[in-house]
Design an enzyme around this catalytic site. Structure first.
Site, PDB file in Angstrom:
ATOM      1  CB  CYS A 261      21.991  34.948  48.888  1.00 37.86           C
ATOM      2  SG  CYS A 261      21.165  35.499  47.390  1.00 37.86           S
TER       3      CYS A 261
HETATM    4  P1  NAD Z   1      14.846  41.026  44.120  1.00 34.14           P
HETATM    5  O1  NAD Z   1      14.019  41.073  45.351  1.00 34.14           O
HETATM    6  O2  NAD Z   1      15.946  42.004  43.941  1.00 34.14           O
HETATM    7  O3  NAD Z   1      13.902  41.134  42.833  1.00 34.14           O
HETATM    8  C1  NAD Z   1      12.789  40.345  42.614  1.00 34.14           C
HETATM    9  C2  NAD Z   1      11.855  41.078  41.650  1.00 34.14           C
HETATM   10  O4  NAD Z   1      10.736  40.247  41.368  1.00 34.14           O
HETATM   11  C3  NAD Z   1      11.298  42.382  42.226  1.00 34.14           C
HETATM   12  O5  NAD Z   1      11.587  43.429  41.328  1.00 34.14           O
HETATM   13  C4  NAD Z   1       9.787  42.130  42.319  1.00 34.14           C
HETATM   14  O6  NAD Z   1       9.010  43.283  42.075  1.00 34.14           O
HETATM   15  C5  NAD Z   1       9.594  41.080  41.233  1.00 34.14           C
HETATM   16  N1  NAD Z   1       8.380  40.273  41.381  1.00 34.14           N
HETATM   17  C6  NAD Z   1       7.847  39.770  42.512  1.00 34.14           C
HETATM   18  N2  NAD Z   1       6.741  39.053  42.227  1.00 34.14           N
HETATM   19  C7  NAD Z   1       6.585  39.084  40.885  1.00 34.14           C
HETATM   20  C8  NAD Z   1       5.635  38.525  39.986  1.00 34.14           C
HETATM   21  N3  NAD Z   1       4.624  37.767  40.422  1.00 34.14           N
HETATM   22  N4  NAD Z   1       5.781  38.770  38.677  1.00 34.14           N
HETATM   23  C9  NAD Z   1       6.802  39.533  38.212  1.00 34.14           C
HETATM   24  N5  NAD Z   1       7.735  40.098  39.025  1.00 34.14           N
HETATM   25  C10 NAD Z   1       7.629  39.860  40.340  1.00 34.14           C
HETATM   26  O7  NAD Z   1      15.400  39.538  44.023  1.00 34.14           O
HETATM   27  P2  NAD Z   1      16.845  39.045  43.560  1.00 34.14           P
HETATM   28  O8  NAD Z   1      17.851  39.458  44.571  1.00 34.14           O
HETATM   29  O9  NAD Z   1      17.052  39.392  42.136  1.00 34.14           O
HETATM   30  O10 NAD Z   1      16.640  37.460  43.725  1.00 34.14           O
HETATM   31  C11 NAD Z   1      15.753  36.730  42.892  1.00 34.14           C
HETATM   32  C12 NAD Z   1      15.905  35.265  43.205  1.00 34.14           C
HETATM   33  O11 NAD Z   1      17.238  34.836  42.912  1.00 34.14           O
HETATM   34  C13 NAD Z   1      15.688  34.898  44.678  1.00 34.14           C
HETATM   35  O12 NAD Z   1      15.107  33.633  44.769  1.00 34.14           O
HETATM   36  C14 NAD Z   1      17.097  34.878  45.255  1.00 34.14           C
HETATM   37  O13 NAD Z   1      17.193  34.044  46.380  1.00 34.14           O
HETATM   38  C15 NAD Z   1      17.873  34.322  44.081  1.00 34.14           C
HETATM   39  N6  NAD Z   1      19.274  34.765  44.036  1.00 34.14           N
HETATM   40  C16 NAD Z   1      19.624  36.029  44.348  1.00 34.14           C
HETATM   41  C17 NAD Z   1      20.962  36.423  44.294  1.00 34.14           C
HETATM   42  C18 NAD Z   1      21.392  37.808  44.686  1.00 34.14           C
HETATM   43  O14 NAD Z   1      22.591  38.006  44.895  1.00 34.14           O
HETATM   44  N7  NAD Z   1      20.509  38.779  44.797  1.00 34.14           N
HETATM   45  C19 NAD Z   1      21.938  35.485  43.888  1.00 34.14           C
HETATM   46  C20 NAD Z   1      21.531  34.199  43.534  1.00 34.14           C
HETATM   47  C21 NAD Z   1      20.192  33.847  43.617  1.00 34.14           C
END
Ligand code: NAD
Length: 437
Positions: free
Chosen positions: A267
């Site tokens: 992030c």
């Molecule tokens: P991640 O990469 O761990 O997971 C994302 C998931 O989305 C993956 O499993 C992927 O296969 C799936 N995906 C991709 N395209 C898709 C589609 N079209 N339909 C369905 N599924 C799909 O991501 P994350 O770390 O959980 O982060 C998700 C969002 O939240 C990002 O925008 C990130 O910036 C934000 N975020 C993350 C955190 C963190 O600590 N990881 C904290 C706050 C916000």
């Protein structure tokens, strides 16, 4: 009430597990079929404390996992938590969210439900209004605010604490138009988090709040890291005592003042680059944010300088890197400073052995045979000429003279000051502690 979560990563899977375990009828959807199969069997695709227990409970209570978007057909709320990774120019890549939104729009087109689509993914200001809303209206042939709701709901959870943060967020931000859908969403969150402040604003402010949050945290980290570099040149100065004391001032606060090798993870680096890129496009030269980034990148250079001062040219030198996860209690190595350090050391011809309690598999996927991997700390240190502690795993605080007995040269660079109070018989450098030169 039926709820769908699209994207089962750290954010989506934590939310799906928590909601299902609280008896909401929940459906989790991800494009990755393998991931869905694993999750259905409660086989976690990544390590996150307490997630397994919560997911198991959720599955017992009927959590449905699949990769078929038609499962969202009769849902009241559809959360979107797909990745928004970084493009080479620093901007965010919206391809995944566009695809997910377009799939949702196609389902909306065919049904007569009035669901609320809630975007958790981090997106730069203007994305909801200019990208997501038009795609949804076009694909569904319906009108936002009338036929369906669209709400920005940025996520603030921290990996390694994802379940607790999902259950007890410090704030809930809801961005969007003041429609009946906003009232329904507010009621939903008030029931889910009765003691949490709910901030209702417009889309672009909600989007900006997320970047304000993360860029402030990054600024705190670079601030304390810069002070730690100054402290290293003041004999006897200790950055932890300084951080602890200034953290007692309520105007400052104690969190994110832990000096180290720089911020990493999925992030902060991505959000900083996206905000700088966004500011540049708007004609704003974000001088402070640029310096925060530069200070962050310099932390690794500082570690390498100490290493080279101690052992000279790094070619063929055996270096042990302790910790590759970007923080303890996770196996996530995305944008980990340790990974960046390893890449720089390899460029200089060093021979690297790593240890990490959880992230060895992910590290192997990145470096393959270019480096060595050891499951025990002692083994990783055999014939090593320097150990660099990068991640604040508890295991490393148990290092003693016996653990390092097989090192070729007993040199330790401790970027987390884990061993600072121990009597270790080694040439010891701690980031942020000043020693006599
Ligand atoms: P991640 O990469 O761990 O997971 C994302 C998931 O989305 C993956 O499993 C992927 O296969 C799936 N995906 C991709 N395209 C898709 C589609 N079209 N339909 C369905 N599924 C799909 O991501 P994350 O770390 O959980 O982060 C998700 C969002 O939240 C990002 O925008 C990130 O910036 C934000 N975020 C993350 C955190 C963190 O600590 N990881 C904290 C706050 C916000």
């Amino acid at each position: 009430m039926k709820i769908a979560i699209i994207g089962l990563g750290f954010v989506g899977l934590s939310l799906a597990s928590v909601l299902a375990s609280k008896d909401y009828k929940t459906i989790g959807i991800d494009v990755d079929k393998n991931k869905c199969e694993k999750i259905s069997k409660c086989d976690l695709p990544f390590f996150e404390p307490n997630l397994e227990r919560t997911l198991r409970n959720g599955l017992k209570k009927g959590l449905v996992i699949g990769n078929d978007f038609s499962l969202i057909d009769a849902c009241d709320f559809i959360f979107v938590a797909v990745g928004t990774p970084q493009r080479p120019n620093g901007a965010i890549d919206l391809s995944m969210i566009k695809k997910a939104i377009s799939s949702i729009g196609k389902i909306l087109c065919k049904n007569n439900k009035n669901p609320i689509i809630i975007i958790k993914s981090t997106v730069v200001p203007g994305t909801m209004k200019n990208v997501i809303l038009p795609i949804l209206e076009k694909e569904s042939n319906k009108k936002a605010g009338d036929d369906f709701g669209l709400i920005s709901n940025p996520e603030f959870l921290q990996e390694s604490n994802a379940i607790k943060d999902t259950k007890f967020p410090h704030a809930v931000v809801l961005g969007g138009y003041q429609t009946k859908y906003m009232i329904k969403t507010k009621n939903f969150f008030s029931k889910l988090h009765p003691n949490t402040p709910i901030i209702i604003t417009n889309h672009q402010t909600a989007e900006m709040i997320k970047y304000a949050n993360n860029s402030f945290l990054a600024t705190k980290i670079s601030f304390i890291n810069q002070l730690s570099n100054i402290c290293q040149n003041i004999s006897g100065a200790n950055i932890d005592d300084i951080a602890k004391t200034i953290g007692l001032d309520p105007r400052i606060g104690k969190s994110f003042l832990n000096a180290g090798p720089g911020y990493g993870g999925s992030c902060l680096p991505k959000d900083m680059k996206a905000l700088i890129n966004f500011a540049n496009k708007s004609g704003i030269n974000s001088t402070l944010l640029n310096e925060v980034e530069k200070t962050n990148q310099k932390q690794i250079t500082n570690i390498i300088s100490i290493l080279e001062e101690e052992i000279g040219n790094l070619k063929t030198k055996r270096i042990t890197v302790l910790g590759t996860a970007f923080k303890p209690e996770t196996d996530d190595i995305r944008e980990s400073t340790s990974i960046k350090l390893i890449k720089k050391l390899l460029e200089k011809g060093a021979r690297i052995t790593i240890h990490d309690p959880k992230a060895i598999e992910n590290t192997k996927n990145m470096f393959g045979k270019k480096i060595k991997y050891k499951k025990s700390i002692i083994d990783s240190l055999i014939r090593s000429q320097c150990a660099i502690i990068m991640t604040q795993w508890k295991e490393y605080s148990k290092i003693t003279n016996s653990t390092i007995r097989h090192m070729d040269k007993k040199i330790i660079i401790d970027s987390r000051r884990i061993l600072a109070d121990k009597n270790i018989n080694a040439k010891y450098h701690a980031i942020g502690i000043g020693y006599d030169k």
